[in-house]
Scaffold this active site. Structure first.
Site, short mmCIF file in Angstrom:
data_model
loop_
_atom_site.label_atom_id
_atom_site.label_comp_id
_atom_site.label_asym_id
_atom_site.label_seq_id
_atom_site.Cartn_x
_atom_site.Cartn_y
_atom_site.Cartn_z
CB SER A 1 -0.92 0.00 1.22
OG SER A 1 -1.61 1.31 1.32
CE1 TYR B 1 -4.27 -1.54 5.14
CE2 TYR B 1 -3.47 0.41 4.69
CZ TYR B 1 -4.07 -0.60 4.31
OH TYR B 1 -4.05 -1.18 2.95
P1 NAP Z 1 -11.89 -4.79 -0.12
O1 NAP Z 1 -12.90 -4.40 -1.19
O2 NAP Z 1 -12.50 -4.50 1.21
O3 NAP Z 1 -11.86 -6.32 -0.13
C1 NAP Z 1 -11.26 -7.43 0.75
C2 NAP Z 1 -11.11 -8.70 0.50
O4 NAP Z 1 -10.20 -9.37 1.54
C3 NAP Z 1 -12.58 -9.24 0.48
O5 NAP Z 1 -12.44 -10.23 -0.39
C4 NAP Z 1 -12.38 -10.03 1.93
O6 NAP Z 1 -13.44 -11.13 1.88
C5 NAP Z 1 -11.06 -10.48 1.90
N1 NAP Z 1 -10.57 -10.57 3.39
C6 NAP Z 1 -10.81 -9.85 4.55
N2 NAP Z 1 -10.32 -10.40 5.67
C7 NAP Z 1 -9.75 -11.52 5.07
C8 NAP Z 1 -9.30 -12.64 5.96
N3 NAP Z 1 -8.92 -12.54 7.31
N4 NAP Z 1 -9.06 -13.63 5.26
C9 NAP Z 1 -9.25 -13.79 3.91
N5 NAP Z 1 -9.77 -12.80 3.18
C10 NAP Z 1 -10.02 -11.67 3.86
O7 NAP Z 1 -10.30 -4.67 0.02
P2 NAP Z 1 -9.48 -3.87 -1.30
O8 NAP Z 1 -9.56 -2.40 -1.17
O9 NAP Z 1 -9.69 -4.90 -2.51
O10 NAP Z 1 -8.24 -4.39 -0.56
C11 NAP Z 1 -7.25 -5.54 -1.22
C12 NAP Z 1 -5.87 -5.34 -0.57
O11 NAP Z 1 -5.37 -4.27 -1.33
C13 NAP Z 1 -5.79 -5.31 0.83
O12 NAP Z 1 -4.51 -5.85 0.96
C14 NAP Z 1 -5.54 -3.85 0.91
O13 NAP Z 1 -4.86 -3.36 2.09
C15 NAP Z 1 -4.78 -3.27 -0.51
N6 NAP Z 1 -4.87 -1.73 -0.42
C16 NAP Z 1 -6.05 -1.22 -1.03
C17 NAP Z 1 -5.96 -0.11 -1.38
C18 NAP Z 1 -7.43 0.53 -1.80
O14 NAP Z 1 -7.24 1.95 -1.87
N7 NAP Z 1 -8.38 -0.17 -2.03
C19 NAP Z 1 -4.95 0.76 -1.33
C20 NAP Z 1 -3.74 0.16 -1.00
C21 NAP Z 1 -3.64 -1.08 -0.62
P3 NAP Z 1 -14.93 -11.11 2.19
O15 NAP Z 1 -15.61 -10.76 0.94
O16 NAP Z 1 -15.14 -12.48 2.70
O17 NAP Z 1 -15.19 -10.25 3.38
#
Ligand code: NAP
Length: 248
Positions: A142, A156
């Site tokens: 991130s 985080y």
């Molecule tokens: P998101 O839309 O909230 O989706 C999160 C996903 O992770 C969902 O599929 C959720 O499953 C799964 N998950 C959560 N806790 C889990 C666990 N304990 N074991 C297995 N699966 C789990 O998040 P996102 O924005 O796509 O983020 C994906 C990654 O990108 C993360 O690592 C996040 O830190 C990183 N990231 C995101 C951003 C951003 O702006 N969006 C920026 C930087 C980094 P369920 O559907 O079952 O809840």
């Protein structure tokens, strides 16, 4: 040969977008999720309805037993070629001196411990040292690993800083064994993760701070994932690539 791609947290957001693209590219996709079975099923149906192959596997990446079961399920389907080490969470906007120990532990357990154990299991299967055929691991860092997320969630930021170091170290450790390990550092991407911050409309509020003046899409991050999984990035390992509209 059936090539397998595991996407942790493949049910929503960035993981979902990656799973759909990997499915379209011919991988049999193992869509991991932890609670939202309906979302995971929707991803599987989207892939299979277009002629691809996918299966949903429930598992909490903060639990080693769940990770071992996830990889065992993938082993039954074919040869692991790709791990998108993507599952991650954030919590409510807080300073460190306002956080409970349980919160800090949860973030580190899911974002850091889970990613490290998943990477270990992938190396055991992909590395030529273990009789594997090589593969690609894409870790999800991130921009917070760079700016630290002060006032929002430094735990985080720290959990993602560890992902950067994992990427550099493991990338070098297995570079001569056919396994490439890279990380993406997304900036503000329009997914549901921002709802956990408790800041209403966080994505829109952040636009001005982004040089491109817009948030990114999950598809834009997934395109970078696809490149890192492909032979087009064959000389790239141990790299950390921002996908952040110029923000870092
Ligand atoms: P998101 O839309 O909230 O989706 C999160 C996903 O992770 C969902 O599929 C959720 O499953 C799964 N998950 C959560 N806790 C889990 C666990 N304990 N074991 C297995 N699966 C789990 O998040 P996102 O924005 O796509 O983020 C994906 C990654 O990108 C993360 O690592 C996040 O830190 C990183 N990231 C995101 C951003 C951003 O702006 N969006 C920026 C930087 C980094 P369920 O559907 O079952 O809840």
């Amino acid at each position: 040969m059936t090539n397998i791609a595991i996407v942790t947290g493949g049910s929503r957001g960035i993981g979902r977008a990656a799973a759909l693209k990997l499915g379209a590219a011919g991988y049999t996709v193992v869509v991991n999720y932890t609670s939202n079975a309906a979302a995971a099923d929707e991803v599987v149906t989207s892939i299979t309805s277009k002629g691809g192959k996918a299966t949903a596997v429930k598992g909490d990446v903060s639990k080693e037993a769940d990770i071992l079961a996830l990889f065992a399920a993938a082993d039954k389907l074919g040869t692991l070629k790709v791990l998108v080490n993507n599952a991650g969470v954030m919590d409510q906007q807080n300073r460190l001196d306002e956080m409970t120990t349980d919160r800090i532990r949860r973030i580190l357990d899911i974002n850091t411990f889970g990613s490290i154990i998943c990477a270990r299991e992938a190396v055991k299967r992909m590395s030529t040292k273990h009789g594997g055929q090589g593969g690609s691991i894409v870790n999800m860092s991130s921009a917070a690993a760079y700016h630290g997320a002060p006032g929002l969630g430094v735990e985080y930021g720290a959990s993602k800083g560890a992902i950067d170091v994992l990427t550099i170290g493991l990338g070098r450790e297995v570079a001569a064994e056919g396994v490439r390990v890279n990380a993406l550092r997304p900036g503000i991407i329009d997914t549901e993760i921002h709802d956990s911050s408790g800041i209403k409309g966080r994505v829109k509020l952040m636009r001005d701070a982004i040089p491109m003046k817009r948030e990114g899409t999950a598809d834009e991050v997934a395109d970078a994932i696809m490149w890192l999984c492909s032979d087009q990035s064959s000389y790239v390992t141990g790299s950390i690539i921002p996908v952040a509209g110029g923000r870092c």
